[in-house]
Design a protein around this motif. Structure first.
Motif, PDB file in Angstrom:
ATOM      1  N   GLN A   1      -8.539  11.511   9.998  1.00  0.00           N
ATOM      2  CA  GLN A   1      -8.882  11.046   8.665  1.00  0.00           C
ATOM      3  C   GLN A   1      -8.695   9.547   8.600  1.00  0.00           C
ATOM      4  N   VAL A   2      -9.716   8.863   8.118  1.00  0.00           N
ATOM      5  CA  VAL A   2      -9.691   7.413   8.019  1.00  0.00           C
ATOM      6  C   VAL A   2      -9.314   6.976   6.610  1.00  0.00           C
ATOM      7  N   ALA A   3      -9.938   7.603   5.616  1.00  0.00           N
ATOM      8  CA  ALA A   3      -9.702   7.228   4.234  1.00  0.00           C
ATOM      9  C   ALA A   3      -9.960   8.432   3.347  1.00  0.00           C
ATOM     10  N   MET A   4      -9.247   8.481   2.228  1.00  0.00           N
ATOM     11  CA  MET A   4      -9.376   9.580   1.284  1.00  0.00           C
ATOM     12  C   MET A   4      -9.393   9.008  -0.119  1.00  0.00           C
ATOM     13  N   ILE A   5     -10.166   9.627  -0.992  1.00  0.00           N
ATOM     14  CA  ILE A   5     -10.216   9.183  -2.376  1.00  0.00           C
ATOM     15  C   ILE A   5     -10.216  10.417  -3.269  1.00  0.00           C
TER      16      ILE A   5
ATOM     17  N   LEU B   1     -17.814   3.693   2.351  1.00  0.00           N
ATOM     18  CA  LEU B   1     -16.717   3.143   3.140  1.00  0.00           C
ATOM     19  C   LEU B   1     -17.135   1.751   3.602  1.00  0.00           C
ATOM     20  N   GLN B   2     -16.499   0.745   3.051  1.00  0.00           N
ATOM     21  CA  GLN B   2     -16.735  -0.635   3.455  1.00  0.00           C
ATOM     22  C   GLN B   2     -15.771  -0.963   4.581  1.00  0.00           C
ATOM     23  N   MET B   3     -16.312  -1.354   5.720  1.00  0.00           N
ATOM     24  CA  MET B   3     -15.503  -1.609   6.897  1.00  0.00           C
ATOM     25  C   MET B   3     -15.612  -3.082   7.273  1.00  0.00           C
ATOM     26  N   GLU B   4     -14.484  -3.753   7.320  1.00  0.00           N
ATOM     27  CA  GLU B   4     -14.436  -5.170   7.654  1.00  0.00           C
ATOM     28  C   GLU B   4     -13.606  -5.368   8.920  1.00  0.00           C
ATOM     29  N   ASP B   5     -13.787  -6.533   9.537  1.00  0.00           N
ATOM     30  CA  ASP B   5     -13.002  -6.895  10.723  1.00  0.00           C
ATOM     31  C   ASP B   5     -12.990  -5.741  11.733  1.00  0.00           C
ATOM     32  N   LEU B   6     -14.161  -5.266  12.047  1.00  0.00           N
ATOM     33  CA  LEU B   6     -14.276  -4.113  12.934  1.00  0.00           C
ATOM     34  C   LEU B   6     -13.752  -4.416  14.330  1.00  0.00           C
ATOM     35  N   LYS B   7     -13.183  -3.379  14.938  1.00  0.00           N
ATOM     36  CA  LYS B   7     -12.617  -3.493  16.282  1.00  0.00           C
ATOM     37  C   LYS B   7     -13.268  -2.467  17.194  1.00  0.00           C
ATOM     38  N   PRO B   8     -13.271  -2.701  18.501  1.00  0.00           N
ATOM     39  CA  PRO B   8     -13.859  -1.717  19.418  1.00  0.00           C
ATOM     40  C   PRO B   8     -13.267  -0.315  19.230  1.00  0.00           C
ATOM     41  N   ASP B   9     -11.990  -0.237  18.875  1.00  0.00           N
ATOM     42  CA  ASP B   9     -11.363   1.074  18.658  1.00  0.00           C
ATOM     43  C   ASP B   9     -11.912   1.795  17.436  1.00  0.00           C
ATOM     44  N   ASP B  10     -12.684   1.129  16.608  1.00  0.00           N
ATOM     45  CA  ASP B  10     -13.310   1.783  15.458  1.00  0.00           C
ATOM     46  C   ASP B  10     -14.574   2.540  15.858  1.00  0.00           C
ATOM     47  N   THR B  11     -14.999   2.383  17.095  1.00  0.00           N
ATOM     48  CA  THR B  11     -16.183   3.087  17.582  1.00  0.00           C
ATOM     49  C   THR B  11     -15.969   4.593  17.523  1.00  0.00           C
ATOM     50  N   ALA B  12     -16.866   5.270  16.811  1.00  0.00           N
ATOM     51  CA  ALA B  12     -16.737   6.720  16.619  1.00  0.00           C
ATOM     52  C   ALA B  12     -17.916   7.215  15.791  1.00  0.00           C
TER      53      ALA B  12
ATOM     54  N   GLY C   1     -11.210   8.652  -8.383  1.00  0.00           N
ATOM     55  CA  GLY C   1     -11.459   7.378  -7.716  1.00  0.00           C
ATOM     56  C   GLY C   1     -10.311   6.403  -7.826  1.00  0.00           C
ATOM     57  N   ILE C   2      -9.281   6.771  -8.558  1.00  0.00           N
ATOM     58  CA  ILE C   2      -8.174   5.846  -8.783  1.00  0.00           C
ATOM     59  C   ILE C   2      -7.228   5.803  -7.592  1.00  0.00           C
ATOM     60  N   ILE C   3      -6.997   6.950  -6.977  1.00  0.00           N
ATOM     61  CA  ILE C   3      -6.044   7.028  -5.871  1.00  0.00           C
ATOM     62  C   ILE C   3      -6.773   7.122  -4.541  1.00  0.00           C
ATOM     63  N   THR C   4      -6.384   6.255  -3.626  1.00  0.00           N
ATOM     64  CA  THR C   4      -6.955   6.245  -2.283  1.00  0.00           C
ATOM     65  C   THR C   4      -5.829   6.236  -1.255  1.00  0.00           C
ATOM     66  N   GLN C   5      -6.177   6.625  -0.047  1.00  0.00           N
ATOM     67  CA  GLN C   5      -5.207   6.658   1.047  1.00  0.00           C
ATOM     68  C   GLN C   5      -5.924   6.284   2.326  1.00  0.00           C
ATOM     69  N   TYR C   6      -5.232   5.547   3.203  1.00  0.00           N
ATOM     70  CA  TYR C   6      -5.862   5.071   4.426  1.00  0.00           C
ATOM     71  C   TYR C   6      -4.982   5.341   5.636  1.00  0.00           C
ATOM     72  N   ALA C   7      -5.629   5.549   6.766  1.00  0.00           N
ATOM     73  CA  ALA C   7      -4.904   5.613   8.023  1.00  0.00           C
ATOM     74  C   ALA C   7      -4.322   4.223   8.312  1.00  0.00           C
ATOM     75  N   ASP C   8      -3.178   4.199   8.955  1.00  0.00           N
ATOM     76  CA  ASP C   8      -2.524   2.915   9.255  1.00  0.00           C
ATOM     77  C   ASP C   8      -3.444   1.987  10.053  1.00  0.00           C
ATOM     78  N   SER C   9      -4.256   2.568  10.902  1.00  0.00           N
ATOM     79  CA  SER C   9      -5.103   1.772  11.790  1.00  0.00           C
ATOM     80  C   SER C   9      -6.208   1.013  11.048  1.00  0.00           C
ATOM     81  N   VAL C  10      -6.491   1.398   9.804  1.00  0.00           N
ATOM     82  CA  VAL C  10      -7.584   0.745   9.073  1.00  0.00           C
ATOM     83  C   VAL C  10      -7.126   0.084   7.782  1.00  0.00           C
ATOM     84  N   LYS C  11      -5.864   0.216   7.441  1.00  0.00           N
ATOM     85  CA  LYS C  11      -5.359  -0.390   6.208  1.00  0.00           C
ATOM     86  C   LYS C  11      -5.618  -1.883   6.184  1.00  0.00           C
TER      87      LYS C  11
END
Length: 116
Positions: free
Chosen positions: A47-51, A81-92, A55-65
């Motif tokens: 799980q990467v992100a949950m809402i 899902l807006q993804m910024e500062d992408l890293k090779p490990d985000d490939t999936a 829409g008020i409460i969200t939760q993120y994996a540590d790797s993407v916070k």
């Protein structure tokens, strides 16, 4: 019957950004918690992100916070899902999930590849 359709994946360079979108149908979207999951080759579905439904409460994996932001529009039955500062490990493959759920059980997912 839960139906979700993900879009917005593609190739990005390290440090780049992408925005994933998901259109949902077949259930009462405004009352449902939604999440983005991802699965890389040879790795577990995570799980990467949950809402929550409001829409008020969200939760993120540590790797993407601090890099990813999840949002939803209950009037349009969409979650993004807006993804910024992408890293090779985000490939999936990224999946939009009506909770509870897991990778590949609802939509086909959208491929995100981060590479220079």
């Amino acid at each position: 019957q839960v139906q979700v359709a993900e879009s917005g994946g593609g190739l990005a360079q390290p440090g780049g950004s992408l925005r994933l979108s998901c259109v949902a149908s077949g259930f009462t979207f405004s009352l449902s918690s939604m999440a983005w999951y991802r699965q890389a080759p040879g790795k577990k579905c995570e799980q990467v992100a949950m809402i929550l439904s409001s829409g008020i409460i969200t939760q993120y994996a540590d790797s993407v916070k601090g890099r990813f932001t999840v949002s939803r529009d209950n009037a349009k039955n969409t979650v993004s899902l807006q993804m910024e500062d992408l890293k090779p490990d985000d490939t999936a493959v990224y999946y939009c999930i009506k909770l509870p759920g897991s990778c590949g059980l609802q939509g086909q997912g959208t491929q995100v590849t981060v590479s220079s």
